[in-house]
Design a protein around this motif. Structure first.
Motif, PDB file in Angstrom:
ATOM      1  N   VAL A 260       0.863  -1.191   0.000  1.00 54.22           N
ATOM      2  CA  VAL A 260       0.000   0.000   0.000  1.00 54.22           C
ATOM      3  C   VAL A 260       0.897   1.238   0.000  1.00 54.22           C
ATOM      4  N   VAL A 261       0.584   2.202  -0.856  1.00 51.97           N
ATOM      5  CA  VAL A 261       1.356   3.439  -0.929  1.00 51.97           C
ATOM      6  C   VAL A 261       1.084   4.278   0.313  1.00 51.97           C
ATOM      7  N   LYS A 262       2.172   4.724   0.971  1.00 53.22           N
ATOM      8  CA  LYS A 262       2.011   5.566   2.155  1.00 53.22           C
ATOM      9  C   LYS A 262       2.177   7.044   1.808  1.00 53.22           C
ATOM     10  N   GLU A 263       3.318   7.378   1.171  1.00 52.64           N
ATOM     11  CA  GLU A 263       3.603   8.787   0.888  1.00 52.64           C
ATOM     12  C   GLU A 263       4.798   8.887  -0.045  1.00 52.64           C
ATOM     13  N   PRO A 264       5.013  10.060  -0.684  1.00 51.48           N
ATOM     14  CA  PRO A 264       6.224  10.250  -1.489  1.00 51.48           C
ATOM     15  C   PRO A 264       7.473  10.124  -0.624  1.00 51.48           C
ATOM     16  N   ALA A 265       8.539   9.563  -1.221  1.00 51.53           N
ATOM     17  CA  ALA A 265       9.784   9.384  -0.473  1.00 51.53           C
ATOM     18  C   ALA A 265      10.933  10.166  -1.093  1.00 51.53           C
ATOM     19  N   GLY A 266      10.610  11.089  -2.037  1.00 50.08           N
ATOM     20  CA  GLY A 266      11.624  11.928  -2.639  1.00 50.08           C
ATOM     21  C   GLY A 266      12.350  11.270  -3.793  1.00 50.08           C
ATOM     22  N   GLU A 267      12.813  12.091  -4.748  1.00 51.59           N
ATOM     23  CA  GLU A 267      13.596  11.638  -5.897  1.00 51.59           C
ATOM     24  C   GLU A 267      12.881  10.538  -6.689  1.00 51.59           C
ATOM     25  N   GLY A 268      11.578  10.734  -6.908  1.00 47.02           N
ATOM     26  CA  GLY A 268      10.818   9.785  -7.720  1.00 47.02           C
ATOM     27  C   GLY A 268      10.477   8.488  -7.026  1.00 47.02           C
ATOM     28  N   ALA A 269      10.656   8.419  -5.719  1.00 47.02           N
ATOM     29  CA  ALA A 269      10.361   7.202  -4.958  1.00 47.02           C
ATOM     30  C   ALA A 269       9.106   7.398  -4.107  1.00 47.02           C
ATOM     31  N   TRP A 270       8.510   6.271  -3.749  1.00 53.25           N
ATOM     32  CA  TRP A 270       7.320   6.267  -2.895  1.00 53.25           C
ATOM     33  C   TRP A 270       7.540   5.271  -1.769  1.00 53.25           C
ATOM     34  N   GLU A 287       5.479   6.282 -12.228  1.00 51.39           N
ATOM     35  CA  GLU A 287       4.062   6.617 -12.229  1.00 51.39           C
ATOM     36  C   GLU A 287       3.699   7.524 -11.058  1.00 51.39           C
ATOM     37  N   GLN A 288       2.638   8.271 -11.232  1.00 51.09           N
ATOM     38  CA  GLN A 288       2.112   9.097 -10.149  1.00 51.09           C
ATOM     39  C   GLN A 288       1.188   8.231  -9.299  1.00 51.09           C
ATOM     40  N   LEU A 289       1.586   7.962  -8.077  1.00 54.18           N
ATOM     41  CA  LEU A 289       0.797   7.121  -7.186  1.00 54.18           C
ATOM     42  C   LEU A 289       0.013   7.978  -6.203  1.00 54.18           C
ATOM     43  N   GLN A 290      -0.908   7.342  -5.493  1.00 52.43           N
ATOM     44  CA  GLN A 290      -1.744   8.039  -4.510  1.00 52.43           C
ATOM     45  C   GLN A 290      -1.634   7.332  -3.163  1.00 52.43           C
ATOM     46  N   ALA A 291      -1.613   8.112  -2.079  1.00 51.14           N
ATOM     47  CA  ALA A 291      -1.587   7.525  -0.747  1.00 51.14           C
ATOM     48  C   ALA A 291      -2.801   6.614  -0.563  1.00 51.14           C
ATOM     49  N   GLY A 292      -2.557   5.429  -0.036  1.00 45.57           N
ATOM     50  CA  GLY A 292      -3.618   4.459   0.167  1.00 45.57           C
ATOM     51  C   GLY A 292      -3.843   3.538  -1.015  1.00 45.57           C
ATOM     52  N   GLN A 293      -3.168   3.790  -2.137  1.00 48.32           N
ATOM     53  CA  GLN A 293      -3.347   2.966  -3.340  1.00 48.32           C
ATOM     54  C   GLN A 293      -2.735   1.578  -3.143  1.00 48.32           C
ATOM     55  N   ALA A 294      -3.478   0.550  -3.531  1.00 52.94           N
ATOM     56  CA  ALA A 294      -2.955  -0.819  -3.470  1.00 52.94           C
ATOM     57  C   ALA A 294      -2.046  -1.063  -4.672  1.00 52.94           C
ATOM     58  N   VAL A 295      -0.854  -1.583  -4.425  1.00 59.96           N
ATOM     59  CA  VAL A 295       0.115  -1.872  -5.487  1.00 59.96           C
ATOM     60  C   VAL A 295       0.740  -3.231  -5.214  1.00 59.96           C
ATOM     61  N   THR A 296       1.555  -3.672  -6.154  1.00 66.19           N
ATOM     62  CA  THR A 296       2.326  -4.904  -5.977  1.00 66.19           C
ATOM     63  C   THR A 296       3.809  -4.555  -6.023  1.00 66.19           C
ATOM     64  N   ALA A 297       4.526  -4.927  -4.983  1.00 63.44           N
ATOM     65  CA  ALA A 297       5.979  -4.766  -4.987  1.00 63.44           C
ATOM     66  C   ALA A 297       6.599  -6.043  -5.534  1.00 63.44           C
ATOM     67  N   ALA A 298       7.683  -5.910  -6.293  1.00 67.17           N
ATOM     68  CA  ALA A 298       8.314  -7.065  -6.931  1.00 67.17           C
ATOM     69  C   ALA A 298       9.821  -6.986  -6.782  1.00 67.17           C
ATOM     70  N   ILE A 299      10.435  -8.137  -6.557  1.00 68.11           N
ATOM     71  CA  ILE A 299      11.891  -8.197  -6.469  1.00 68.11           C
ATOM     72  C   ILE A 299      12.356  -9.555  -6.997  1.00 68.11           C
ATOM     73  N   SER A 374      16.531  -2.329  -5.622  1.00 67.80           N
ATOM     74  CA  SER A 374      16.256  -3.498  -6.452  1.00 67.80           C
ATOM     75  C   SER A 374      14.775  -3.827  -6.544  1.00 67.80           C
ATOM     76  N   MET A 375      13.968  -3.158  -5.737  1.00 68.74           N
ATOM     77  CA  MET A 375      12.535  -3.461  -5.723  1.00 68.74           C
ATOM     78  C   MET A 375      11.808  -2.594  -6.746  1.00 68.74           C
ATOM     79  N   MET A 376      10.714  -3.144  -7.303  1.00 68.08           N
ATOM     80  CA  MET A 376       9.895  -2.457  -8.297  1.00 68.08           C
ATOM     81  C   MET A 376       8.465  -2.335  -7.793  1.00 68.08           C
ATOM     82  N   VAL A 377       7.736  -1.364  -8.333  1.00 67.85           N
ATOM     83  CA  VAL A 377       6.306  -1.217  -8.049  1.00 67.85           C
ATOM     84  C   VAL A 377       5.534  -1.489  -9.333  1.00 67.85           C
ATOM     85  N   LEU A 378       4.553  -2.374  -9.249  1.00 66.01           N
ATOM     86  CA  LEU A 378       3.703  -2.713 -10.388  1.00 66.01           C
ATOM     87  C   LEU A 378       2.251  -2.359 -10.068  1.00 66.01           C
TER      88      LEU A 378
END
Length: 380
Positions: A260-270, A287-299, A374-378
């Motif tokens: 789940v997206v919490k908040e921006p983390a700076g330099e294009g990271a969330w 991508e432009q994400l939103q706080a509370g958005q459900a995502v999939t992290a991948a590694i 090394s982690m990605m957001v999908l």
């Protein structure tokens, strides 16, 4: 000489960026099943391009339309600016190498390679010269008098390649070109095909279900699923930056974790909260994400490190677990680690030290560590 070689390479790369094969809004359906669904694709001149997909993805139907064995219901196919959509196979500037090789068993290697030229009425002297050049190219100069039954699988594959190339097509279509070979010979042949393609500068379009084959050989890859392209890019782009969960899962191994997206983390990271990891991780995402958005992290498994030590590289994140399962594959080992949440994570490691003993035993407490970069957001 060095400058000339660099200039030649630059010209080849520029040609690859010039549209040569164009697939424009092509659709092909069989009854109520749509095998190819409104696809668009541009392939450059001299490019070695792979269409990668599983069974039923539409890749073979698309190859058959390029060859002229099937007609699109809608759309157009152009080669070198010429619309070939309605042309029969024998009038197209393409040739095809079939998965089965389809060699004539009663003919010698030389006769097999020369067959198409004889049918086209090419002069005997020219046929002899072109066949000899092909035999040299595929390193079968001493095998011209043999029959296919006297050849190995790899040699038959090279005869089929020579027969397809001897007519000097603008585009060569290859259907699962190394599928009939054993693993070691398959890897060797993939490099041979790529080297021959580079030397000749002919556009190769390969259809395959083998991810390693596509990654090893290709300038670019189109990943196909359910009749459409999921992603088109270089092997590096498709592997390291998959655009969908399907691509991430289809190309190589992957660990997918709900977040789940919490908040921006700076330099294009969330900052992504990962309950199964019991942590929040800053992950780069264009991508432009939103706080509370459900995502999939991948590694990827090779980006994770398993150790019995609690220490980790500076900047790495770590989490505890128990070794649930493992496999030994010679050059690498695979580990499945159960996290306190119950989620199973897969990691791989190169076996750099020669030993007959396992470094970690089943049910042993371990720690996983990874670089958050090394982690990605999908999101798809």
């Amino acid at each position: 000489m060095m400058h000339q070689s660099a200039a030649t390479n630059d010209s080849k790369e520029a040609a690859k960026r010039t549209p040569f094969v164009e697939i424009q809004s092509v659709t092909k359906c069989f009854d109520d099943f749509c095998a190819v669904d409104d696809v668009n694709l541009t392939i450059g001149k001299g490019e070695l391009f792979s269409i990668l997909g599983g069974s039923g993805s539409g890749k073979t139907t698309l190859l058959r339309m390029l060859a002229g064995f099937e007609r699109p219901d809608k759309g157009s196919i152009l080669i070198d600016g010429q619309d070939i959509t309605e042309l029969p196979p024998y009038e197209r500037p393409v040739n095809m190498m079939f998965q089965s090789y389809a060699l004539f068993p009663h003919m010698t290697v030389t006769q097999n390679i020369a067959y198409g030229l004889k049918r086209d009425g090419v002069a005997k002297d020219e046929i002899a010269d072109r066949v000899q050049a092909m035999l040299k190219l595929v390193q079968l100069e001493d095998f011209g008098k043999r029959k296919p039954s006297q050849l190995s699988g790899g040699q038959c594959q090279r005869v089929a390649l020579a027969r397809a190339l001897v007519k000097k097509p603008k585009v060569l279509l290859l259907d699962e070109p190394t599928g009939a070979l054993d693993k070691k010979l398959r890897e060797q042949t993939q490099f041979e095909i790529a080297n021959i393609q580079y030397e000749l500068g002919i556009t190769f379009i390969v259809v395959t279900h083998d991810q390693e084959e596509a990654m090893n050989m290709s300038d670019r890859i189109a990943v196909m699923n359910k009749g459409s392209f999921q992603q088109v890019g270089t092997p590096h782009q498709v592997y390291e930056n998959p655009q969908t969960k399907y691509v991430a899962d289809f190309i190589g191994g992957i660990n997918l974790v709900d977040g789940v997206v919490k908040e921006p983390a700076g330099e294009g990271a969330w900052l992504i909260e990962l309950p199964d990891f019991d942590m929040s991780v800053p992950v780069a995402c264009a991508e432009q994400l939103q706080a509370g958005q459900a995502v999939t992290a991948a590694i990827r498994p090779e980006k994770l490190f398993v150790s019995t030590s609690t220490s980790a590289e500076p900047g790495y994140l770590k989490m505890p677990g128990i070794l649930y399962d493992q496999g030994y594959f010679g050059r690498l080992s695979l580990f499945k680690v159960r996290l306190p949440s119950g989620h199973i994570i897969t990691a791989t490691a190169q076996n750099r030290v020669r030993t007959a003993h396992r470094a970690i035993d089943w049910d042993e407490n371990v720690h996983l560590s990874f670089d958050p970069k090394s982690m990605m957001v999908l999101t798809k």
